[in-house]
Motif scaffolding. Structure first.
Motif, PDB file in Angstrom:
ATOM      1  N   VAL A  53       0.825  -1.208   0.000  1.00  0.00           N
ATOM      2  CA  VAL A  53       0.000   0.000   0.000  1.00  0.00           C
ATOM      3  C   VAL A  53       0.861   1.260   0.000  1.00  0.00           C
ATOM      4  O   VAL A  53       0.471   2.283  -0.546  1.00  0.00           O
ATOM      5  CB  VAL A  53      -0.990  -0.009   1.189  1.00  0.00           C
ATOM      6  CG1 VAL A  53      -0.279   0.186   2.515  1.00  0.00           C
ATOM      7  CG2 VAL A  53      -2.065   1.043   1.015  1.00  0.00           C
ATOM      8  N   ASP A  54       2.059   1.190   0.576  1.00  0.00           N
ATOM      9  CA  ASP A  54       2.961   2.338   0.571  1.00  0.00           C
ATOM     10  C   ASP A  54       3.281   2.754  -0.861  1.00  0.00           C
ATOM     11  O   ASP A  54       3.343   3.938  -1.177  1.00  0.00           O
ATOM     12  CB  ASP A  54       4.259   2.023   1.312  1.00  0.00           C
ATOM     13  CG  ASP A  54       4.055   1.839   2.798  1.00  0.00           C
ATOM     14  OD1 ASP A  54       3.012   2.288   3.314  1.00  0.00           O
ATOM     15  OD2 ASP A  54       4.941   1.242   3.444  1.00  0.00           O
ATOM     16  N   SER A  56       1.481   1.953  -3.573  1.00  0.00           N
ATOM     17  CA  SER A  56       0.263   2.271  -4.312  1.00  0.00           C
ATOM     18  C   SER A  56      -0.215   3.693  -4.073  1.00  0.00           C
ATOM     19  O   SER A  56      -0.653   4.367  -4.997  1.00  0.00           O
ATOM     20  CB  SER A  56      -0.853   1.302  -3.922  1.00  0.00           C
ATOM     21  OG  SER A  56      -0.487  -0.012  -4.233  1.00  0.00           O
ATOM     22  N   PHE A  57      -0.138   4.143  -2.850  1.00  0.00           N
ATOM     23  CA  PHE A  57      -0.726   5.439  -2.520  1.00  0.00           C
ATOM     24  C   PHE A  57       0.264   6.585  -2.441  1.00  0.00           C
ATOM     25  O   PHE A  57      -0.109   7.739  -2.612  1.00  0.00           O
ATOM     26  CB  PHE A  57      -1.495   5.344  -1.200  1.00  0.00           C
ATOM     27  CG  PHE A  57      -2.731   4.517  -1.307  1.00  0.00           C
ATOM     28  CD1 PHE A  57      -3.823   4.960  -2.032  1.00  0.00           C
ATOM     29  CD2 PHE A  57      -2.794   3.277  -0.694  1.00  0.00           C
ATOM     30  CE1 PHE A  57      -4.967   4.184  -2.140  1.00  0.00           C
ATOM     31  CE2 PHE A  57      -3.939   2.498  -0.801  1.00  0.00           C
ATOM     32  CZ  PHE A  57      -5.023   2.954  -1.526  1.00  0.00           C
ATOM     33  N   TYR A  58       1.521   6.302  -2.189  1.00  0.00           N
ATOM     34  CA  TYR A  58       2.465   7.381  -1.920  1.00  0.00           C
ATOM     35  C   TYR A  58       3.525   7.580  -3.000  1.00  0.00           C
ATOM     36  O   TYR A  58       4.346   8.475  -2.898  1.00  0.00           O
ATOM     37  CB  TYR A  58       3.145   7.156  -0.563  1.00  0.00           C
ATOM     38  CG  TYR A  58       2.136   7.077   0.546  1.00  0.00           C
ATOM     39  CD1 TYR A  58       1.378   8.191   0.898  1.00  0.00           C
ATOM     40  CD2 TYR A  58       1.913   5.892   1.228  1.00  0.00           C
ATOM     41  CE1 TYR A  58       0.428   8.120   1.901  1.00  0.00           C
ATOM     42  CE2 TYR A  58       0.963   5.820   2.235  1.00  0.00           C
ATOM     43  CZ  TYR A  58       0.232   6.936   2.561  1.00  0.00           C
ATOM     44  OH  TYR A  58      -0.708   6.862   3.553  1.00  0.00           O
ATOM     45  N   THR A  61       2.895   8.913  -9.879  1.00  0.00           N
ATOM     46  CA  THR A  61       2.594   8.115 -11.063  1.00  0.00           C
ATOM     47  C   THR A  61       3.791   7.986 -11.988  1.00  0.00           C
ATOM     48  O   THR A  61       4.087   6.890 -12.469  1.00  0.00           O
ATOM     49  CB  THR A  61       1.408   8.724 -11.834  1.00  0.00           C
ATOM     50  OG1 THR A  61       0.283   8.796 -10.960  1.00  0.00           O
ATOM     51  CG2 THR A  61       1.046   7.893 -13.047  1.00  0.00           C
TER      52      THR A  61
END
Length: 90
Positions: A53-54, A56-58, A61
């Motif tokens: 998740v680190d 994916s969200f932080y 792109t």
């Protein structure tokens, strides 16, 4: 804390994803896949994380896209090396 359970190189995920995308996990031996992973991962500087998740969200792109391209290029180069080496052995 067990480091081998809690921390891993995010590129491992990307390399395995590329291998599955190419279908190599269905057509190549375990030895070939192990060699392929080692060769590909040794071409890329590691990016250690604790949680997916680190990333994916932080992760911006453009950086995520660059990491994916790094993994694709490394796998393709490793495939070329392995295939050329095995054909030379024959």
């Amino acid at each position: 804390m067990k480091l081998d359970d809690d921390i891993h190189n995010y590129y491992e995920h990307l390399v395995l994803e590329r291998i599955e995308y190419l279908g190599l996990n269905k057509t190549k031996s375990e030895d070939y896949l192990a060699d392929l992973c080692c060769l590909a991962l040794n071409q890329i500087p590691p990016r250690y994380i604790r949680f997916e998740v680190d990333m994916s969200f932080y992760l911006p792109t453009n950086e995520r896209q660059q990491m994916q391209m790094n993994a694709i290029n490394a796998v393709d180069k490793a495939i070329s090396f392995l295939d050329n080496t095995s054909s030379e052995d024959k």
